[in-house]
Structure formats: structure tokens, C-alpha cells
Design a protein around this motif. Structure first.
Motif, mmCIF file in Angstrom:
data_model
loop_
_atom_site.group_PDB
_atom_site.id
_atom_site.type_symbol
_atom_site.label_atom_id
_atom_site.label_comp_id
_atom_site.label_asym_id
_atom_site.label_seq_id
_atom_site.Cartn_x
_atom_site.Cartn_y
_atom_site.Cartn_z
ATOM 1 N N ARG A 40 7.018 -0.756 -8.561
ATOM 2 C CA ARG A 40 7.571 0.335 -9.363
ATOM 3 C C ARG A 40 8.285 1.315 -8.425
ATOM 4 O O ARG A 40 8.070 1.306 -7.206
ATOM 5 N N VAL A 41 9.110 2.173 -8.986
ATOM 6 C CA VAL A 41 9.816 3.206 -8.237
ATOM 7 C C VAL A 41 8.907 4.430 -8.129
ATOM 8 O O VAL A 41 8.271 4.826 -9.093
ATOM 9 N N VAL A 42 8.824 5.002 -6.923
ATOM 10 C CA VAL A 42 8.106 6.268 -6.726
ATOM 11 C C VAL A 42 9.184 7.337 -6.542
ATOM 12 O O VAL A 42 9.974 7.282 -5.603
ATOM 13 N N ILE A 50 10.822 -8.571 2.991
ATOM 14 C CA ILE A 50 10.684 -7.386 2.150
ATOM 15 C C ILE A 50 11.886 -6.487 2.396
ATOM 16 O O ILE A 50 12.446 -6.464 3.499
ATOM 17 N N ALA A 51 12.293 -5.797 1.356
ATOM 18 C CA ALA A 51 13.378 -4.828 1.472
ATOM 19 C C ALA A 51 12.975 -3.604 0.661
ATOM 20 O O ALA A 51 12.345 -3.731 -0.389
ATOM 21 N N VAL A 52 13.314 -2.444 1.185
ATOM 22 C CA VAL A 52 13.030 -1.198 0.481
ATOM 23 C C VAL A 52 14.364 -0.636 0.012
ATOM 24 O O VAL A 52 15.351 -0.645 0.757
ATOM 25 N N TYR A 53 14.400 -0.190 -1.243
ATOM 26 C CA TYR A 53 15.608 0.368 -1.843
ATOM 27 C C TYR A 53 15.327 1.742 -2.428
ATOM 28 O O TYR A 53 14.203 2.045 -2.816
ATOM 29 N N ASP A 54 16.390 2.534 -2.520
ATOM 30 C CA ASP A 54 16.351 3.824 -3.194
ATOM 31 C C ASP A 54 16.994 3.622 -4.557
ATOM 32 O O ASP A 54 18.156 3.207 -4.649
ATOM 33 N N LYS A 55 16.249 3.900 -5.621
ATOM 34 C CA LYS A 55 16.740 3.732 -6.984
ATOM 35 C C LYS A 55 17.760 4.822 -7.293
ATOM 36 O O LYS A 55 17.490 6.012 -7.123
ATOM 37 N N PRO A 92 12.005 5.402 -3.691
ATOM 38 C CA PRO A 92 11.877 4.047 -3.140
ATOM 39 C C PRO A 92 11.103 3.061 -4.015
ATOM 40 O O PRO A 92 10.214 3.439 -4.772
ATOM 41 N N TYR A 93 11.485 1.790 -3.852
ATOM 42 C CA TYR A 93 10.715 0.663 -4.369
ATOM 43 C C TYR A 93 10.883 -0.490 -3.394
ATOM 44 O O TYR A 93 11.805 -0.492 -2.573
ATOM 45 N N VAL A 94 9.957 -1.456 -3.458
ATOM 46 C CA VAL A 94 9.954 -2.582 -2.525
ATOM 47 C C VAL A 94 10.253 -3.872 -3.281
ATOM 48 O O VAL A 94 9.725 -4.094 -4.371
ATOM 49 N N VAL A 95 11.093 -4.717 -2.680
ATOM 50 C CA VAL A 95 11.379 -6.048 -3.211
ATOM 51 C C VAL A 95 10.844 -7.060 -2.207
ATOM 52 O O VAL A 95 11.111 -6.955 -1.008
ATOM 53 N N ILE A 96 10.073 -8.044 -2.707
ATOM 54 C CA ILE A 96 9.550 -9.120 -1.857
ATOM 55 C C ILE A 96 10.222 -10.419 -2.281
ATOM 56 O O ILE A 96 10.297 -10.717 -3.470
ATOM 57 N N LYS A 97 10.687 -11.185 -1.291
ATOM 58 C CA LYS A 97 11.314 -12.476 -1.577
ATOM 59 C C LYS A 97 10.694 -13.552 -0.702
ATOM 60 O O LYS A 97 10.446 -13.331 0.482
ATOM 61 N N GLN A 102 0.809 -1.208 0.000
ATOM 62 C CA GLN A 102 0.000 0.000 0.000
ATOM 63 C C GLN A 102 0.847 1.265 0.000
ATOM 64 O O GLN A 102 0.738 2.079 -0.903
ATOM 65 N N ARG A 103 1.671 1.416 1.038
ATOM 66 C CA ARG A 103 2.442 2.659 1.106
ATOM 67 C C ARG A 103 3.616 2.529 2.058
ATOM 68 O O ARG A 103 3.676 1.616 2.878
ATOM 69 N N GLY A 104 4.537 3.475 1.938
ATOM 70 C CA GLY A 104 5.654 3.605 2.863
ATOM 71 C C GLY A 104 5.419 4.829 3.731
ATOM 72 O O GLY A 104 4.796 5.800 3.286
ATOM 73 N N ILE A 105 5.885 4.771 4.963
ATOM 74 C CA ILE A 105 5.685 5.870 5.899
ATOM 75 C C ILE A 105 7.039 6.283 6.475
ATOM 76 O O ILE A 105 7.755 5.447 7.027
ATOM 77 N N ASN A 106 7.365 7.575 6.321
ATOM 78 C CA ASN A 106 8.564 8.135 6.930
ATOM 79 C C ASN A 106 9.821 7.327 6.587
ATOM 80 O O ASN A 106 10.624 6.999 7.467
ATOM 81 N N LEU A 107 9.969 7.004 5.304
ATOM 82 C CA LEU A 107 11.143 6.234 4.875
ATOM 83 C C LEU A 107 12.396 7.104 4.972
ATOM 84 O O LEU A 107 12.326 8.335 4.975
#
Length: 165
Positions: A42-44, A69-74, A28-33, A13-18
Motif C-alpha cells: 500500500r502507499v504510505v 524490489i523498487a520503491v516509488y512515490d505515488k 512511497p510504496y514498494v513493488v516486488i518482482k 517492514q519499513r523504509g529508512i531515509n527514503l
């Protein structure tokens, strides 16, 4: 197909205070494994409170595996920066599905999962019956980072011909 239990739809849904990883913001984008499966959103651009509202679907054959889950900065010219990670178990969610709650009132809470040292929940997570489906809303606190949470929702999809729950 016979080794498959079903599909797990995860709505990111969303990220908060990343965390900020670029000059003033992040992309940011999220990777799920889970096991050998890997999916990403997708990248926001330029947003530390991104709204993804994106559905990712995992095939579940071993329900004991944690979902990471991991969040990355593109980044364009360097490796993407890590912005935290979390993991969760789907055991309590699958137990609620096995209850076969058809016919109960919409909004009925089947179970609650409390935040603990063993999970990444930032608040109580309710597993509820909604419009003929069992769903679980959760807010995960990211680890290995100065700040950030990710809100997501789980929904189970039975597949004809699968082993099922």
C-alpha cells in the motif's frame, strides 16, 4: 503444483531515509518482482520513513532468479517517481532451510550473509531459527537514488503437493 518449490513470504517492514520526491516528502510504496510475478504494498502518505509491515507472498519455482524490489512515490497527475531499487538472492536462505534445523534452540543463527558489491545489503543479514521457522532479516540499500534503505524479512512456506526443497 509439482514444479513449485514452495512459497516465500516477504514482510516489507519499513523504509529508512527514503528520497524526497514531492515538495517536502514522498508517498512511497514498494513493488516486488520475481520472474513474471509482481506484487506491491500500500502507499504510505507523506513519509520518508514509512512503516508498511505488510506480507507479500511469491510462488517459487526457480530459486536462482533474483528478487527485485523498487520503491516509488505515488503521484496523482503524473507517472509515479522512482525512489530507488535493489535486488537479492534467496540461495543462502534456502540452503539454511535445507539444513532441517528442527529442535535447535530458538534464536540459533544458521548462517550470515555479508554485504558485498554483489548484493544490496547495507549490513550483515542473519538467517535464524525462530519459533519453528527459518527467517532472514535484511536491510537493503537502494540503488540509483541519493538515499534510502528498505528492511524486510523472509520466511519459507512449504506447500503440500509441491516439489519442495
Amino acid at each position: 503444483m509439482e514444479h513449485l518449490l514452495g512459497l516465500l513470504r516477504i514482510r516489507i517492514q519499513r523504509g529508512i531515509n527514503l528520497a524526497v520526491r514531492d515538495v517536502r516528502s514522498s508517498d512511497p510504496y514498494v513493488v516486488i518482482k520475481m520472474g513474471k510475478q509482481k506484487l506491491k504494498t500500500r502507499v504510505v502518505k507523506k513519509n520518508v520513513n514509512p512503516e508498511w509491515n505488510e506480507d507479500l507472498t511469491l510462488s517459487i519455482s526457480d530459486s536462482s532468479l533474483p528478487i527485485r524490489i523498487a520503491v516509488y512515490d505515488k503521484d496523482t497527475f503524473t507517472l509515479d517517481d522512482k525512489m530507488g531499487d535493489a535486488e537479492f538472492e534467496i540461495g543462502p536462505f534456502l540452503e539454511a532451510i535445507r539444513m532441517r534445523l528442527e529442535g535447535v534452540q530458538n534464536g540459533t543463527v544458521a548462517a550470515r550473509v555479508q554485504p558485498s558489491r554483489e548484493n544490496c545489503l547495507s549490513e550483515e543479514s542473519s538467517i535464524i531459527y525462530s519459533n519453528g521457522h527459518i527467517i532472514q532479516n535484511m536491510c537493503l540499500r537502494l540503488r540509483n537514488v541519493e538515499s534510502g534503505e528498505v528492511e524486510l524479512q523472509l520466511q519459507w512456506i512449504d506447500i503440500p503437493g509441491s516439489r519442495g526443497l
